[in-house]
Scaffold this motif. Structure first.
Motif, PDB file in Angstrom:
ATOM      1  N   VAL A1637       0.860  -1.180   0.000  1.00 16.32           N
ATOM      2  CA  VAL A1637       0.000   0.000   0.000  1.00 16.32           C
ATOM      3  C   VAL A1637       0.894   1.227   0.000  1.00 16.32           C
ATOM      4  CG1 VAL A1637      -1.835   1.218   1.195  1.00 16.32           C
ATOM      5  CG2 VAL A1637      -1.749  -1.276   1.273  1.00 16.32           C
ATOM      6  N   SER A1638       0.689   2.076  -0.977  1.00 19.05           N
ATOM      7  CA  SER A1638       1.538   3.268  -1.097  1.00 19.05           C
ATOM      8  C   SER A1638       1.153   4.299  -0.042  1.00 19.05           C
ATOM      9  CB  SER A1638       1.401   3.874  -2.491  1.00 19.05           C
ATOM     10  OG  SER A1638       0.063   4.289  -2.717  1.00 19.05           O
ATOM     11  N   SER A1639       2.111   5.148   0.276  1.00 19.71           N
ATOM     12  CA  SER A1639       1.858   6.202   1.268  1.00 19.71           C
ATOM     13  C   SER A1639       0.830   7.193   0.769  1.00 19.71           C
ATOM     14  CB  SER A1639       3.165   6.918   1.599  1.00 19.71           C
ATOM     15  OG  SER A1639       4.116   6.011   2.106  1.00 19.71           O
ATOM     16  N   SER A1640       0.831   7.444  -0.548  1.00 20.91           N
ATOM     17  CA  SER A1640      -0.150   8.385  -1.097  1.00 20.91           C
ATOM     18  C   SER A1640      -1.575   7.855  -0.946  1.00 20.91           C
ATOM     19  CB  SER A1640       0.159   8.634  -2.573  1.00 20.91           C
ATOM     20  OG  SER A1640       0.105   7.412  -3.315  1.00 20.91           O
ATOM     21  N   PHE A1641      -1.748   6.549  -1.113  1.00 18.67           N
ATOM     22  CA  PHE A1641      -3.086   5.971  -0.934  1.00 18.67           C
ATOM     23  C   PHE A1641      -3.527   6.085   0.523  1.00 18.67           C
ATOM     24  CE2 PHE A1641      -5.964   2.441  -0.061  1.00 18.67           C
ATOM     25  CZ  PHE A1641      -6.903   2.614  -1.065  1.00 18.67           C
TER      26      PHE A1641
END
Length: 1696
Positions: A1637-1641
């Motif tokens: 899971v990306s930090s932006s998500f």
């Protein structure tokens, strides 16, 4: 598998980088031996050719771990163990997953987040309590739990060593560790020792912590806190040891730094009353507090901190006097720093400052002496003593030295007082030490403080290396792996360089002994003696420094100030001034102390013996003291089991979750983490259990290998096939040991196999899709061709004639089709009408038949209900008649007793009246004699002159006599009328009516006769009056000489009328009463003449003595007549009594015949029962049973006919008996009316009446006994009927072919009242047998759920029926006390007992409500239940007490169930993998090998959880618990399952994966199926699992696009934002096919959830209890049907 073979295409490596230390690159071409370069592709897309040293073996860049291993909880789980792997793993966890804790073998690496995190609450502490190391995510609480558990299990002291740079979070980590011990090991005493231990932290931080450029709360001293425990491992005290306080900070702070917090806290409170006398100013106005320029800390309120400091002082027992002394000393130090020292000539100084006066006033010292010895120095020579002035610089140094010395003594004093406060009575059994000590430090300018700190870290690193080496050796020996010596860094040479003989410290102490010794001379000695040591260097560009090669790095130390700081000298004159202070608190600081050190613990030989001073003037140096305390610390640590916490500072700007790789790698090298990695990498760093390996790599096994039952042998076969070099792995007893890189190679093989399988699947799917698409296109082309070809053909064949023919054909077709359709329509219509007619007729006939059936049913119901109503009426009538009979008998007995009492009074009055009458007769006779003499004398001597006077006097007497006679008659009539009226009122209305109807005519005739008699009597009296007057006239002629006698006679005559009036009044009253009584008793038997003779009513007659005698004789005659009549009545009564006795004997004979008949029937029933049991045991053939059943039924019918006949006879006799009883009642009423107001003087008549009353009492008793026996017989007959029906049911149960036969319902007993009678003295036996000794596993108890509750309530009913309040209260209190005693004994022990009594208390509570008589609880009651309601007492208060008791039992019940279920929740719901072939296992690290893990622990699955729930449910159902309570209990258990599982997910990063979400959802589905199976869907239990269900869904859903973020925000309504973000940050892919899971998500999801309201807690409160309710449930159980089983030993209870 050689490591060189792993450098193939697509694999990734780490290459050095100046900015990020290391950066990743992907290999673009396979590397072969002999190549000079390695072709790489950087992450930014550029190509890079990395040069390779062609040595053998070539030095290749380190390989990068597969993504599956990145972000692991334990760094030792990495396949490649090296510096870039550790650095990258920490960065991924810290930056992307926001996780600050990571294991590295035995070390816990803690990265300072510079932000408050919600992971330190009490819920987190309880979640880690009792857990094994490695089961949960890394945490400081996990280390504390491991230390606590090993102390309790191994009975060995423990130590937690917390180290790191300033600002890395050492103090906070140590504080949380101590807080954990305080929470999990409550002392249980009133002293609250754990609170005091925690309270010591604010004080030590206030006086020992300060703001630095690196940390706002930096500890400027080392601290080792020993927390003491007793034998039950509860905190009993603590002790604190401090090391190397930074005293120089008191007088100097660098830019952007502060002094110790306590100074600023005091200045912020300068305006408070308790600080007024200290004359404090703002912190800006004191030199010692404004030197750094920054006097405030962002986010810190010094005033509030001061309040906290004072509060903790008080909590530790340090009273306000001691606090005032401490604050006074601190204020004096601040004033001392403001003292100005000026130059006053060559090498002279002077001072005169108001702050000096304040300083001396506060500390009670001499101003003149202090001024003199601050600016002068005394030099002692051989022959003289010289006082020499000192320059300003040395005077300032003396001032600052005094301030530092005072502060150091104050610090030690406060620490000692804290230790005294934390020391409590009691023997220490074990302790856990928490060492909060500075880590390795290297600055631009390093001085004596950094030298001592790095020296301490060298000692700790040596101890750490030995411990790691020891643990590795133990692990290998435990698994039977051959042990090979591992080369690890030994820093003993550095330690020897510092502390050995002629080492740095030795030379420093030696130089300090010389008065003229300087830093340069000491440095020159170091150059001379240590230049040959490889670890000691001389800087090239400096002659004032030296370099030491520490284990972490090279450090250059500036020698300036070493000697002064080591001496820590203070002029003796200033010490004497302080010693002579009038302030005792300060004077005690400077008293001479014994410097001998008494050390406790293990005696070990130090590296170098300490230097002893030659005399008292030669003080021990700071270095020597530090070395001694460090040796003592190492002795303590070596005698304990250490646990390591390494705190890392991620950046120097104190930014939250910012990661500076250069700063981090520098600290990793310094704190020993990389050394641990290096030691582990040299052997077999990767270690998998056989189960984990089999589950993970089963995809690499062949079908033949996977079919083997022995998984351990399967793993060996697979490894020997996959990895040819056997030196790359070793097989242990429970684990497989791999060398570095082998797990990565296996992961590569697994990935290749999965990639190949994916390619194969894709190939077939794509081929199928293309073929399908081709066939659809081919079919479409063929259809198009058909239409096109058809159009062409049509165009070629179309002409005008063809069109006309076509139109004609269409017209013909239209008409023909219309005709055909009309024909078909008419046919269908006719058929429909016919069908409708027949259908409607059939429906009408069916409806008529149904109506007839309903009419017949109504008729049958009418007659049946009428028959039932008549039967109920007859039953009620018999019961009412019996009750009326008993009531009337009781009333008759009471009236007879009252009549006996009144008879006694009347007899006494009659006796007194007879005596008075006899006296009156005597007097009359004497008066009569005198009267005759007077008359004879009067005739001869009376003169004529006195005739007129005597006439007048006689006339006056006559008038008076007549008036008195009239008054007497009137009063007599009034009294008789009043007595008649009172009597008529007192008689019953029914009796009065009957008497009025029977006697009114007789009374009328009597009154007429009486009037006539009275008239005749009046005439006679008038004639006697005339004759009397004549006699008086003749008497008037008597001679005058007798005048005196006449006067006397006149006096006598005057007395006579008064006596006559009294006698006549009494006489007429008595006559009136006797007249009335005689009329009632004789009823016309007595002659009217007698009655008339007794009641003369002539108002004009003058009553003489003869008349009175005649009246008395008439009274005696009437009395004799009454006696004769009563004798006759007695004889008639005796005759009736004899007849009744004969009838009673006849009824008794009939009852004996009925008893014999009943006994015969009992014998027949016993034979039937024996026959049935024999048939059941022998399991005879069904036809034989049918014959016997028919025979039994025939006998039963005969018995029923016989019983009915007897019942009819008994009913007739009962009716006859009732009529006789009514006749007796009428006779009794007549007797009562006749005996009332009767005056009887014969004792024989009294005894006769007593005998009659006794006979009647006996008759009544006999009647009651016969009635009761009759009721008992009927009850026994009903019981036998029920027994016969029960036996028939047992026989029918054996007939499998006749299951549909219905068993007739047992008749309700008619006569039992649903009460149990017991004696007061049997109450303890009742409680003992029905509560204390009753076991819930008995057969009898389980056959009738709630039987104890019903029995107890029936006893309560009996106490209420008797209206015995004391008995009722005693019983209720005994019930409540007995149940409390039972549940207290079974607390945390017997689940079934609590379930049993919870069910019974709930049933008893329902009974008290159902039978309370309140309308809201009686809506569903039957008429019989309404009749059984409590009558006399309101038990609402006891209901409330029982309700509270039931709630208490419920909570204990839930606690025991939770205690039994909790161990299986996490293994069964979270860890168990129900879906086969979808494994979520990953490699584990060192922490899975923790000493706290039992190898033989029980394995739980989801089936274990369901089995436990089923056991709970079956037990509750077996005990008859209401569904409402079962649903509440199940809901509470499901909430526990959901909360515990979700809390573990929050604290376990390894459980946050897509596959684990699938497994959790599958396990939840099993719980849902269990609810459906038990019909508990509407219990709302599944709703409590919604947070867990949504968490499982969140793990499975896509997490990449904006739509995914919106979907998560919309659907995860039961999870709060903190939990959602935690799961997203913790999400860990299992395979390379998954994405992180990306930090932006995560930020997108956070922005969507920022407005959501709700809890911000990370953990759910697993201890939360839903409110329990006990709704009223009406019971259909008839109390009169319940029988007390003999197995309960309650024979003293009697059914009523």
């Amino acid at each position: 598998m050689a490591l060189l073979e792993l450098y193939t295409e697509y694999n990734r490596v780490w290459i050095p980088d100046a900015e990020h230390v290391w950066k990743s690159a992907e290999i673009t071409r396979d590397f072969h031996s002999g190549d000079n370069v390695l072709q790489l592709l950087l992450e930014d897309g550029t190509e890079y050719h990395h040069p390779i040293d062609p040595s053998d073996p070539p030095k290749l860049p380190p390989l990068r771990n597969p993504d599956i291993l990145v972000g692991e909880n334990d760094l030792t789980a990495l396949s490649y163990l090296h510096e870039p792997a550790v650095l990258h793993n920490l960065k991924v966890r810290f930056v992307e997953s926001k996780i600050i804790y990571t294991y590295c073998g035995i070390i816990l690496v803690a990265v300072n987040p510079y932000k408050q995190l919600p992971i330190y609450g009490d819920a987190i502490i309880h979640a880690y309590s009792g857990q094994n190391m490695g089961d949960m995510d890394p945490h400081i609480f996990a280390v504390a739990e491991e230390a606590y558990k090993q102390m309790a299990r191994n009975h060995k002291n423990q130590s937690i060593i917390v180290s790191g740079e300033s600002g890395a979070g050492k103090t906070v980590s140590a504080r949380y560790a101590m807080r954990y011990f305080a929470v999990v090991s409550k002392s249980g005493s009133k002293t609250r020792v754990e609170d005091k231990v925690l309270a010591s932290n604010p004080i030590t931080e206030a006086i020992g912590n300060a703001k630095t450029t690196r940390n706002d709360n930096s500890s400027r001293f080392g601290k080792y806190t020993e927390i003491s425990f007793d034998k039950r491992y509860r905190i009993i005290g603590a002790n604190m040891r401090t090391y190397l306080l930074e005293k120089s900070r008191v007088v100097f702070q660098a830019d952007n730094e502060r002094n110790y917090h306590i100074f600023y806290q005091m200045c912020s409170c300068a305006d408070l009353p308790e600080f007024k006398n200290l004359r404090l100013l703002s912190a800006e106005n004191f030199r010692y507090t404004c030197m750094g320029g920054d006097i405030t800390i962002e986010g810190v309120d010094d005033k509030k901190d001061m309040e906290e400091t004072q509060r903790t002082f008080s909590l530790l027992g340090l009273k306000e006097d001691f606090q005032a002394d401490v604050f006074k000393v601190l204020a004096a130090i601040l004033h001392l720093g403001n003292v100005e020292i000026r130059n006053s000539g060559d090498d002279k100084s002077s001072l005169s400052d108001p702050h000096l006066a304040v300083f001396c006033e506060l500390l009670g010292v001499s101003v003149e002496g202090l001024v003199r010895w601050l600016c002068h120095r005394r030099i002692v020579l051989v022959a003289e003593t010289v006082v020499k002035p000192v320059p300003k610089e040395r005077a300032v140094n003396a001032r600052d030295a005094l301030a530092k010395q005072i502060y150091a003594h104050l610090f030690d004093c406060v620490i000692n007082r804290i230790n005294t406060a934390l020391k409590v009575p009691g023997k220490q059994h074990a302790f856990i030490g928490v060492l909060d000590i500075y880590g390795f430090e290297t600055f631009d300018i390093n001085s004596f403080e950094q030298f001592c700190i790095n020296y301490a870290n060298e000692k700790l690193q040596q101890q750490f290396n030995l411990h790691v080496f020891k643990l590795e050796q133990e692990e290998y020996m435990k698994e039977d792996i051959p042990w090979t010596l591992i080369d690890f860094y030994d820093n003993q040479p550095v330690i020897d360089l510092i502390e050995a003989k002629m080492g740095i410290l030795d030379l420093l102490d030696e130089e300090c002994l010389f008065p003229q010794g300087t830093d340069q001379s000491w440095l020159q000695k170091l150059y001379n003696y240590l230049e040959t040591n490889a670890l000691f260097e001389k800087p090239r560009l400096s002659n004032e420094a030296f370099v030491i090669q520490h284990f972490a790095d090279k450090v250059e130390y500036q020698c300036r100030g070493f000697l002064e700081k080591n001496r820590d000298a203070l002029y003796e004159e200033l010490v004497d001034i302080m010693r002579d202070s009038k302030f005792p608190f300060l004077a005690n600081f400077f008293q001479e102390e014994d410097n001998t050190v008494n050390s406790k613990g293990v005696k070990v030989r130090p590296a170098r013996p300490g230097v002893k001073p030659a005399n008292k003037q030669l003080r021990t140096s700071v270095g020597d003291k530090f070395r001694s305390s460090l040796s003592l610390l190492m002795e303590t640590l070596n005698a304990t089991t250490p646990h390591y916490v390494r705190c890392i500072k991620p950046n120097d700007e104190k930014l939250p979750f910012e990661y500076d790789s250069r700063r981090v790698v520098q600290q990793l090298r310094a704190c020993g983490v990389l050394e641990t990695i290096r030691i582990s990498a040299q052997s077999y760093p990767s270690r998998w259990t056989y189960i984990e390996f089999y589950s993970r790599y089963s995809i690499l096994m062949s079908p033949q290998e996977a079919d083997l039952n022995d998984k351990k042998q399967t793993c060996k076969n697979v490894l020997s096939r996959l990895i040819q070099d056997s030196n790359q792995y070793k097989f242990g007893r429970t684990k497989i040991f791999f060398r570095a890189g082998q797990v990565a190679y296996l992961e590569k093989l697994r990935l290749d196999r999965l990639r190949g399988a994916c390619i194969t699947i894709q190939k077939h799917v794509r081929g199928w899709s293309r073929r399908r698409k081709y066939l659809r296109m081919r079919e479409a082309a063929i259809i198009l061709q058909q239409y096109i070809r058809g159009k062409r053909t049509i165009r070629k064949t179309v002409s005008a004639a063809t069109l006309k023919q076509g139109w004609a054909a269409i017209v013909i077709q239209r008409h023909w089709r219309g005709y055909r359709m009309r024909q078909i329509y008419q046919l269908v219509r006719l058929a429909s009408i016919t069908i409708q007619a027949f259908t409607r007729g059939w429906m009408a006939r069916k409806r008529y038949k149904k109506m007839m059936e309903e009419h017949k049913v109504l008729v049958l119901q009418k007659y049946a209900r009428a028959w039932l109503a008549r039967r109920r009426f007859q039953t009620m009538r018999r019961l009412v008649l019996n009750v009326q009979l008993s009531y009337r008998v009781q009333q008759l007995r009471k009236k007879i007793e009252e009549q006996n009492k009144e008879n006694c009074g009347l007899v006494e009055r009659l006796t007194s009246l007879a005596n008075t009458h006899s006296q009156t007769v005597d007097r009359l006779q004497s008066l009569e004699t005198q009267m005759e003499k007077v008359i004879n004398q009067k005739a001869s001597v009376e003169s004529r002159e006195k005739k007129v006077k005597e006439d007048a006097s006689l006339q006056n007497m006559e008038k008076k006599f007549e008036a008195s006679t009239k008054e007497m008659l009137l009063s007599t009539k009034r009294n008789s009328c009043l007595s008649l009226f009172n009597y008529s009122v007192s008689v019953d209305e029914n009796i009065l009516c009957r008497i009025a109807e029977n006697n009114i005519e007789i009374q009328r005739q009597d009154h007429e006769k009486e009037v006539e008699t009275l008239k005749e009597e009046i005439k006679r009296l008038k004639e006697e009056r005339v004759s009397l007057r004549r006699q008086i006239e003749e008497g008037g002629l008597v001679n005058s000489d007798l005048q005196e006698q006449v006067i006397q006679l006149t006096k006598h005559v005057k007395a006579i009328p008064e006596l006559q009036v009294e006698l006549l009044i009494f006489f007429f009253v008595t006559v009136a009463k006797l007249n009335e009584i005689t009329r009632q008793l004789l009823g016309g038997v007595v002659e009217e003449e007698v009655l008339l003779g007794l009641t003369p009513d002539d108002s004009e007659k003058i009553y003489e003595v003869e008349d009175l005698l005649a009246g008395f004789e008439g009274l005696q005659k009437a009395t004799r007549i009454l006696e004769n009549y009563q004798k006759e009545q007695k004889e008639s009564y005796e005759t009736q009594v004899e007849g009744l006795k004969l009838k009673a004997d006849h009824l008794q004979n009939e009852n004996s015949k009925l008893q014999n008949l009943f006994q015969e029937k009992s014998n027949v029933n016993e034979n039937i029962r024996q026959e049935v049991s024999r048939l059941s045991s022998e399991n005879t053939v069904i036809p034989e049973l049918k014959l016997q059943v028919s025979e039994l039924q025939r006998q039963k019918q005969e018995l029923e006919i016989h019983v009915d006949e007897k019942n009819k006879e008994l009913a007739g006799k009962s009716q006859h008996f009732q009529e006789k009883a009514e006749e007796l009642e009428e006779v009794k009423r007549e007797l009562q009316a006749r005996v009332e107001d009767l005056e009887e003087e014969n004792d024989h008549l009294k005894r006769q009446q007593l005998m009659e009353s006794e006979a009647k009492i006996k008759l009544r008793h006999e009647t009651s006994r016969l009635t009761a026996e009759n009721m008992d017989f009927e009850e026994q007959l009903d019981q036998k009927d029920r027994l016969i029906r029960k036996l028939q049911n047992q026989i029918k149960s054996l007939e499998t072919s006749q299951k549909a036969k219905q068993t007739p319902s047992p008749a309700i007993p008619k006569d039992y009242l649903g009460m149990l009678e017991y004696k007061r003295e049997d109450e303890p036996r009742l409680i003992q047998n029905i509560i204390l000794d009753l076991k819930p596993k008995g057969v009898v108890v389980n056959m009738i759920p709630g039987l104890p509750a019903y029995i107890l309530f029936m006893c309560v009913r009996h106490a209420d029926y008797l209206n015995d309040e004391a008995k009722l209260k005693s019983l209720m209190n005994a019930i409540i006390g007995g149940v409390k005693k039972v549940i207290m004994v079974s607390y945390h022990k017997d689940f079934e007992l609590l379930s049993f009594w919870l069910s019974n208390m709930y049933q008893l509570l329902n009974c008290l409500k159902q039978y309370s008589g309140e309308e809201e609880f009686m809506k569903q009651n039957t008429p019989r239940q309404k009749k059984n309601c409590l009558q006399n007492f309101d038990l609402s208060e006891h209901r409330q007490i029982l309700s509270d008791l039931a709630i208490h039992i419920y909570h204990q019940f839930i606690t025991i169930m939770e205690k039994s279920l909790t161990p299986a929740i996490v293994p069964g719901i979270l860890e168990h993998e129900s879906l086969q072939g979808i494994s979520s296992m990953k490699p584990t690290g060192f922490r899975k090998r923790s000493n706290s893990i039992y190898e033989d622990s029980e394995a739980y699955t989801v089936s274990s959880v369901i089995q436990q729930l089923s056991f709970f449910h079956s037990t509750m159902t077996q005990h008859g618990m209401e569904q409402v309570l079962i649903k509440q209990a199940v809901k509470q258990l499901f909430f526990l399952v959901g909360a515990t599982t979700l809390n573990n997910i929050m604290l376990r990063k390894d459980m946050c994966s897509c596959r684990k979400g699938m497994q959790i959802r599958c396990n939840i589905s099993y719980l849902e199926e269990w609810l459906k199976e038990k019909e508990l869907q509407n219990s709302n239990a599944i709703d409590t699992l919604k947070p867990l269900t949504q968490a499982a869904w969140l793990l499975q859903v896509n997490k990449s696009t904006d739509d995914d973020a919106k979907e998560i925000a919309e659907k995860c309504t039961e999870l709060n934002p903190v939990q959602i973000v935690k799961i997203l940050n913790s999400y860990t892919p299992i395979d390379d096919f998954e994405k992180r899971v990306s930090s932006s998500f995560v930020r997108k999801v956070q922005s969507l959830l920022q407005h959501r309201e709700g809890s911000t807690q990370l953990m759910l409160d697993a201890d939360y209890r839903f409110q329990v309710t006990f709704p009223f449930c009406s019971s259909s159980q008839a109390l009169e049907l319940l029988q007390v089983p003999n197995s309960l030993h309650l024979g003293f209870l009697t059914r009523i």
